[in-house]
Motif scaffolding. Structure first.
Motif, PDB file in Angstrom:
ATOM      1  N   ILE A  25       1.146  -1.149  -0.183  1.00  0.00           N
ATOM      2  CA  ILE A  25      -0.154  -0.197  -0.336  1.00  0.00           C
ATOM      3  C   ILE A  25       1.139   0.954  -0.038  1.00  0.00           C
ATOM      4  CG2 ILE A  25      -1.337   1.432   1.339  1.00  0.00           C
ATOM      5  CD1 ILE A  25      -3.266  -1.697   2.149  1.00  0.00           C
ATOM      6  N   SER A  26       1.920   0.966   0.682  1.00  0.00           N
ATOM      7  CA  SER A  26       2.327   2.370   1.029  1.00  0.00           C
ATOM      8  C   SER A  26       3.444   2.461   0.269  1.00  0.00           C
ATOM      9  CB  SER A  26       3.607   1.840   1.691  1.00  0.00           C
ATOM     10  OG  SER A  26       3.424   2.232   3.000  1.00  0.00           O
ATOM     11  N   ASP A  27       3.666   1.736  -1.171  1.00  0.00           N
ATOM     12  CA  ASP A  27       4.466   1.498  -2.703  1.00  0.00           C
ATOM     13  C   ASP A  27       2.864   2.362  -3.386  1.00  0.00           C
ATOM     14  OD1 ASP A  27       7.216   2.008  -2.399  1.00  0.00           O
ATOM     15  OD2 ASP A  27       7.207  -0.422  -2.426  1.00  0.00           O
ATOM     16  N   LEU A  53      -7.010  -0.033   8.843  1.00  0.00           N
ATOM     17  CA  LEU A  53      -5.641   0.070   8.070  1.00  0.00           C
ATOM     18  C   LEU A  53      -5.743   1.580   8.606  1.00  0.00           C
ATOM     19  CD1 LEU A  53      -4.678  -1.652   5.114  1.00  0.00           C
ATOM     20  CD2 LEU A  53      -4.680   0.736   5.563  1.00  0.00           C
ATOM     21  N   ILE A  54      -3.977   2.217   8.500  1.00  0.00           N
ATOM     22  CA  ILE A  54      -3.898   2.858   8.857  1.00  0.00           C
ATOM     23  C   ILE A  54      -2.696   3.841   7.657  1.00  0.00           C
ATOM     24  CG2 ILE A  54      -3.679   5.266  10.121  1.00  0.00           C
ATOM     25  CD1 ILE A  54      -4.460   3.620  12.756  1.00  0.00           C
ATOM     26  N   VAL A  55      -3.208   5.098   6.997  1.00  0.00           N
ATOM     27  CA  VAL A  55      -2.093   5.088   5.861  1.00  0.00           C
ATOM     28  C   VAL A  55      -1.923   7.125   6.389  1.00  0.00           C
ATOM     29  CG1 VAL A  55      -1.422   5.532   3.373  1.00  0.00           C
ATOM     30  CG2 VAL A  55      -2.903   3.620   4.093  1.00  0.00           C
ATOM     31  N   GLY A  56      -0.670   7.091   6.828  1.00  0.00           N
ATOM     32  CA  GLY A  56      -0.087   8.174   7.491  1.00  0.00           C
ATOM     33  C   GLY A  56       1.293   8.760   6.445  1.00  0.00           C
ATOM     34  N   GLY A  57       1.943   9.713   7.028  1.00  0.00           N
ATOM     35  CA  GLY A  57       3.558   9.674   6.923  1.00  0.00           C
ATOM     36  C   GLY A  57       3.318  10.911   5.997  1.00  0.00           C
ATOM     37  N   VAL A  65      -4.159  11.845  -4.410  1.00  0.00           N
ATOM     38  CA  VAL A  65      -3.803  10.842  -4.373  1.00  0.00           C
ATOM     39  C   VAL A  65      -5.491   9.835  -3.555  1.00  0.00           C
ATOM     40  CG1 VAL A  65      -3.347   7.771  -3.663  1.00  0.00           C
ATOM     41  CG2 VAL A  65      -1.103   9.839  -4.549  1.00  0.00           C
ATOM     42  N   ASP A  66      -6.047   9.190  -4.479  1.00  0.00           N
ATOM     43  CA  ASP A  66      -7.864   8.434  -3.613  1.00  0.00           C
ATOM     44  C   ASP A  66      -7.342   7.057  -3.194  1.00  0.00           C
ATOM     45  OD1 ASP A  66     -10.407   7.584  -2.827  1.00  0.00           O
ATOM     46  OD2 ASP A  66     -10.490   7.684  -4.192  1.00  0.00           O
ATOM     47  N   VAL A  67      -6.336   7.817  -1.483  1.00  0.00           N
ATOM     48  CA  VAL A  67      -6.385   6.780  -0.668  1.00  0.00           C
ATOM     49  C   VAL A  67      -6.610   5.220  -0.802  1.00  0.00           C
ATOM     50  CG1 VAL A  67      -5.189   5.866   1.423  1.00  0.00           C
ATOM     51  CG2 VAL A  67      -4.702   8.148   0.083  1.00  0.00           C
ATOM     52  N   HIS A  68      -8.226   5.901  -0.309  1.00  0.00           N
ATOM     53  CA  HIS A  68      -9.336   5.060   0.041  1.00  0.00           C
ATOM     54  C   HIS A  68      -9.662   3.910  -1.019  1.00  0.00           C
ATOM     55  CE1 HIS A  68     -10.163   7.898   3.527  1.00  0.00           C
ATOM     56  NE2 HIS A  68     -10.874   6.563   3.630  1.00  0.00           N
ATOM     57  N   ASN A  69      -9.594   4.187  -2.010  1.00  0.00           N
ATOM     58  CA  ASN A  69      -9.750   3.308  -3.730  1.00  0.00           C
ATOM     59  C   ASN A  69      -8.307   2.953  -3.984  1.00  0.00           C
ATOM     60  OD1 ASN A  69     -12.596   4.027  -3.794  1.00  0.00           O
ATOM     61  ND2 ASN A  69     -12.316   5.802  -5.010  1.00  0.00           N
ATOM     62  N   LEU A  70      -8.157   3.272  -3.084  1.00  0.00           N
ATOM     63  CA  LEU A  70      -6.321   2.386  -4.382  1.00  0.00           C
ATOM     64  C   LEU A  70      -6.092   1.403  -2.941  1.00  0.00           C
ATOM     65  CD1 LEU A  70      -4.003   2.679  -6.073  1.00  0.00           C
ATOM     66  CD2 LEU A  70      -2.378   4.726  -4.377  1.00  0.00           C
ATOM     67  N   ALA A  93     -11.998  -0.414   7.910  1.00  0.00           N
ATOM     68  CA  ALA A  93     -12.177   0.443   7.860  1.00  0.00           C
ATOM     69  C   ALA A  93     -10.337   1.255   7.554  1.00  0.00           C
ATOM     70  CB  ALA A  93     -12.055   0.983   9.528  1.00  0.00           C
ATOM     71  N   ILE A  94      -9.852   2.677   6.563  1.00  0.00           N
ATOM     72  CA  ILE A  94      -9.361   3.131   6.284  1.00  0.00           C
ATOM     73  C   ILE A  94      -9.670   4.285   6.995  1.00  0.00           C
ATOM     74  CG2 ILE A  94      -8.133   3.575   4.270  1.00  0.00           C
ATOM     75  CD1 ILE A  94      -9.646   1.486   2.995  1.00  0.00           C
ATOM     76  N   VAL A  95      -7.955   4.530   7.186  1.00  0.00           N
ATOM     77  CA  VAL A  95      -7.992   6.191   7.733  1.00  0.00           C
ATOM     78  C   VAL A  95      -6.534   6.995   7.721  1.00  0.00           C
ATOM     79  CG1 VAL A  95      -7.559   6.977   9.814  1.00  0.00           C
ATOM     80  CG2 VAL A  95      -8.605   5.612  10.350  1.00  0.00           C
ATOM     81  N   ASN A  96      -7.066   7.809   6.825  1.00  0.00           N
ATOM     82  CA  ASN A  96      -6.307   9.040   6.227  1.00  0.00           C
ATOM     83  C   ASN A  96      -5.306   9.527   7.143  1.00  0.00           C
ATOM     84  OD1 ASN A  96      -4.118  10.196   4.578  1.00  0.00           O
ATOM     85  ND2 ASN A  96      -5.887  10.390   2.312  1.00  0.00           N
ATOM     86  N   THR A  97      -4.442   9.654   7.089  1.00  0.00           N
ATOM     87  CA  THR A  97      -3.072  10.521   8.029  1.00  0.00           C
ATOM     88  C   THR A  97      -2.012  10.952   7.461  1.00  0.00           C
ATOM     89  OG1 THR A  97      -2.261   8.809  10.029  1.00  0.00           O
ATOM     90  CG2 THR A  97      -4.129   9.576   9.929  1.00  0.00           C
TER      91      THR A  97
END
Length: 389
Positions: A25-27, A53-57, A65-70, A93-97
């Protein structure tokens, strides 16, 4: 005189392993940024646990970037498509930080300096055609075979999560045979035995015959030991059983422990971060030295400081197999390879959306065209120049 024998072990993990889910997911986020904005800055981290799932950085880009759909697309492609696997791309659940990159870092990187301090390692040896250690290559091939068998529904009961481990027996430093093979493969309850506590013997034999033996052919013998789901069963896998984080599998990503992995992880980082670009360049250097016949094994060690372009230090270790002194090797390296961040990015063509492929099955020893650091285009020149030193 009897041969000196020892065992060396490496492991790999499949695309459904929680840590590898996070790396992918990060890549994927990095690739999507580079697809729209080749000069975007990305340091993306992912964390996954049961149902979340949490995406951050930190990311600075002109793209979107549509993080949720990706993220849901990646999870679907991996195989988390049903609640029976303990994680479902439909319902998690997906959280974008994500936030912007620090300007304190940017002011050093924008002038061509390294995006961080640290040391990076590259390695090559003659054990395989890919000039990689045999244990890690076999381990990667095993988990790739698990994915193939699962996705082609050859063994319909397999789930996305899996791990492999291979112990190779060496005689006088040369790989001779596989002493043991370990496979942990997530599965559904349809292959439990009558007790409900263990995978059936039939399923274990099927895994050995469909996954292990085709990969280990030529190295496995009648004395090779196979360990399949040694706890008895592997029903609960993936994020339901284990949290995952980006960058926790750096030994799997590199040389399986045969060489040091370097100081930092790769996934989710754009190539201004020398953790990634310099590790790729170090592999490129080491592989070309071995391909040129100048050493049977070669370890390259590069060190950088944030904001400065040139490496602070270069070390070359050929374990006594080199045909040149370290000083002469370093002279060859400086004359033939670009070691600044801009030089590495340009010579290896790194500002492209190529990184999702690297997130599983290792960053090295690959034949796909995206893996430019695996080419041996410098070998002939190195061999010719070395003859004059």
């Amino acid at each position: 005189m009897a041969a000196r024998k020892h065992l060396f072990t490496s492991e790999s993990v499949g695309e459904g392993h929680p840590d590898k889910v996070c790396d992918q997911i990060s890549d994927a986020v990095l690739d999507e940024v580079l697809r729209q904005d080749p000069y975007g800055r990305v340091a993306c981290e992912t964390y996954v646990t049961m149902g979340l799932l949490i995406v951050g950085g930190e990311i600075t880009t002109t793209g979107y970037v549509d993080v949720h759909n990706l993220t849901r697309k990646i999870l679907k492609n991996i195989g988390y498509t049903h609640s029976k696997y303990g994680f479902d791309y439909h319902t998690c659940a997906i959280v974008n930080t994500i936030h912007n990159q620090s300007p304190d870092i940017a002011q050093g990187v924008n002038t061509g300096g390294a995006g961080d301090q640290g040391f990076m390692v590259g390695y090559a040896c003659r054990e395989t055609p890919e000039l990689m250690p045999l244990p890690i290559m076999l381990s990667h091939r095993l988990v790739r075979q698990v994915a193939k068998v699962r996705k082609e529904k050859i063994l319909k009961y397999l789930g996305p999560d899996c791990k492999s481990q291979v112990s190779v027996e060496y005689h006088d430093g040369h790989a001779k045979r596989v002493d043991s093979c370990v496979l942990a493969c997530q599965h559904t309850d349809e292959v439990l035995d009558s007790t409900g506590e263990r995978m059936s013997k039939k399923a274990r034999v099927e895994i050995i015959n469909a996954i292990a033996k085709p990969i280990l052919k030529g190295y496995a013998d009648k004395n090779t030991k196979f360990y399949i789901n040694e706890t008895g069963k592997f029903l609960i896998g993936g994020p339901q059983s284990d949290t995952g984080m980006t960058g926790r599998k750096i030994v799997v990503d590199t040389y399986g422990g045969m060489a040091p992995p370097g100081g930092g992880a790769f996934s989710g980082k754009d190539p201004t971060k020398v953790d990634r670009s310099a590790a790729y360049m170090a592999r490129y250097v080491a592989k070309n030295i071995v391909a040129a016949g100048l050493a049977d094994r070669c370890l390259i060690h590069l060190a950088y400081v944030i904001g400065r372009a040139d490496p602070l230090a270069i070390m070359v270790d050929t374990s006594g197999t080199g045909k040149l002194s370290e000083a002469k090797f370093i002279k060859l390296i400086r004359e033939n390879f670009e070691l600044t961040p801009k030089g590495m990015i340009k010579s290896l063509n790194l500002l492209r959306p190529i990184y999702l492929k690297t997130a599983c099955y290792g960053h090295f020893g690959r034949s796909e065209p995206e893996f430019t650091w695996e080419s041996t285009t410098k070998a002939a020149a190195l061999k010719k120049q070395a003859s004059r030193l």
